[in-house]
Design a protein around this motif. Sequence first.
Motif, PDB file in Angstrom:
ATOM      1  N   GLY A 124     -43.964  13.782   4.997  1.00 54.27           N
ATOM      2  CA  GLY A 124     -42.895  13.976   4.026  1.00 54.27           C
ATOM      3  C   GLY A 124     -43.055  13.096   2.801  1.00 54.27           C
ATOM      4  O   GLY A 124     -44.062  12.393   2.649  1.00 54.27           O
ATOM      5  N   PRO A 125     -42.049  13.112   1.933  1.00 51.57           N
ATOM      6  CA  PRO A 125     -42.094  12.269   0.738  1.00 51.57           C
ATOM      7  C   PRO A 125     -42.249  10.790   1.106  1.00 51.57           C
ATOM      8  O   PRO A 125     -41.650  10.318   2.068  1.00 51.57           O
ATOM      9  N   ASP A 126     -43.060  10.098   0.369  1.00 49.62           N
ATOM     10  CA  ASP A 126     -43.299   8.664   0.596  1.00 49.62           C
ATOM     11  C   ASP A 126     -43.701   8.358   2.031  1.00 49.62           C
ATOM     12  O   ASP A 126     -43.279   7.363   2.607  1.00 49.62           O
ATOM     13  N   VAL A 186     -39.130  20.378   0.081  1.00 58.82           N
ATOM     14  CA  VAL A 186     -39.969  21.451   0.607  1.00 58.82           C
ATOM     15  C   VAL A 186     -41.354  21.321  -0.012  1.00 58.82           C
ATOM     16  O   VAL A 186     -41.481  21.103  -1.213  1.00 58.82           O
ATOM     17  N   ARG A 187     -42.360  21.445   0.822  1.00 55.94           N
ATOM     18  CA  ARG A 187     -43.737  21.504   0.328  1.00 55.94           C
ATOM     19  C   ARG A 187     -44.419  22.658   1.036  1.00 55.94           C
ATOM     20  O   ARG A 187     -44.370  22.762   2.264  1.00 55.94           O
ATOM     21  N   PHE A 188     -45.024  23.547   0.280  1.00 57.05           N
ATOM     22  CA  PHE A 188     -45.753  24.672   0.853  1.00 57.05           C
ATOM     23  C   PHE A 188     -47.222  24.288   0.970  1.00 57.05           C
ATOM     24  O   PHE A 188     -47.757  23.584   0.108  1.00 57.05           O
ATOM     25  N   CYS A 189     -47.869  24.758   2.028  1.00 57.65           N
ATOM     26  CA  CYS A 189     -49.290  24.459   2.203  1.00 57.65           C
ATOM     27  C   CYS A 189     -50.090  25.079   1.051  1.00 57.65           C
ATOM     28  O   CYS A 189     -49.629  26.010   0.380  1.00 57.65           O
ATOM     29  N   LYS A 190     -51.261  24.552   0.835  1.00 54.12           N
ATOM     30  CA  LYS A 190     -52.100  24.929  -0.308  1.00 54.12           C
ATOM     31  C   LYS A 190     -52.312  26.438  -0.423  1.00 54.12           C
ATOM     32  O   LYS A 190     -52.245  26.998  -1.506  1.00 54.12           O
TER      33      LYS A 190
END
Length: 130
Positions: free
Chosen positions: A36-38, A76-80
């Motif tokens: 996640g973030p940080d 939210v982060r989507f995979c590459k």
Amino acid sequence: MTNAAQLNENFDGRDRHEFTQGIVRSGLGVLDREAGPDKSNALKVYYKGYPQGSRRVLASERLPHPSTSAELEFDVRFCKDFDFVKGRKLHGLGPLKPVTGGNKVTPTGWSARLMFSQGGGLMTLSISRI
């Protein structure tokens, strides 16, 4: 007056909420350490395909106290190589029996979510009583 958080999930494994447990139990997500973030912990969710699109990632968490207003915040982060194809809804807020899936609005029914569109754009989606 500022309202205190009713629910806070940091995925550290101590007080995991029903929402997280439900997604992990379903096989549609795993806890991902330092993703996640940080370098915080995260919930990695899998969108598994089937003939109607992707399996629904459904889980509910009942808030401990009634409220007349609420905010939901998450990263939210989507995979590459994420395939946005037709777009999908992200997690959101709703009452005990939310209005979803194009169903008819009821006197107590509503829902509010974010949705990503084909190509990866972001939009709001809310259904509320009139």
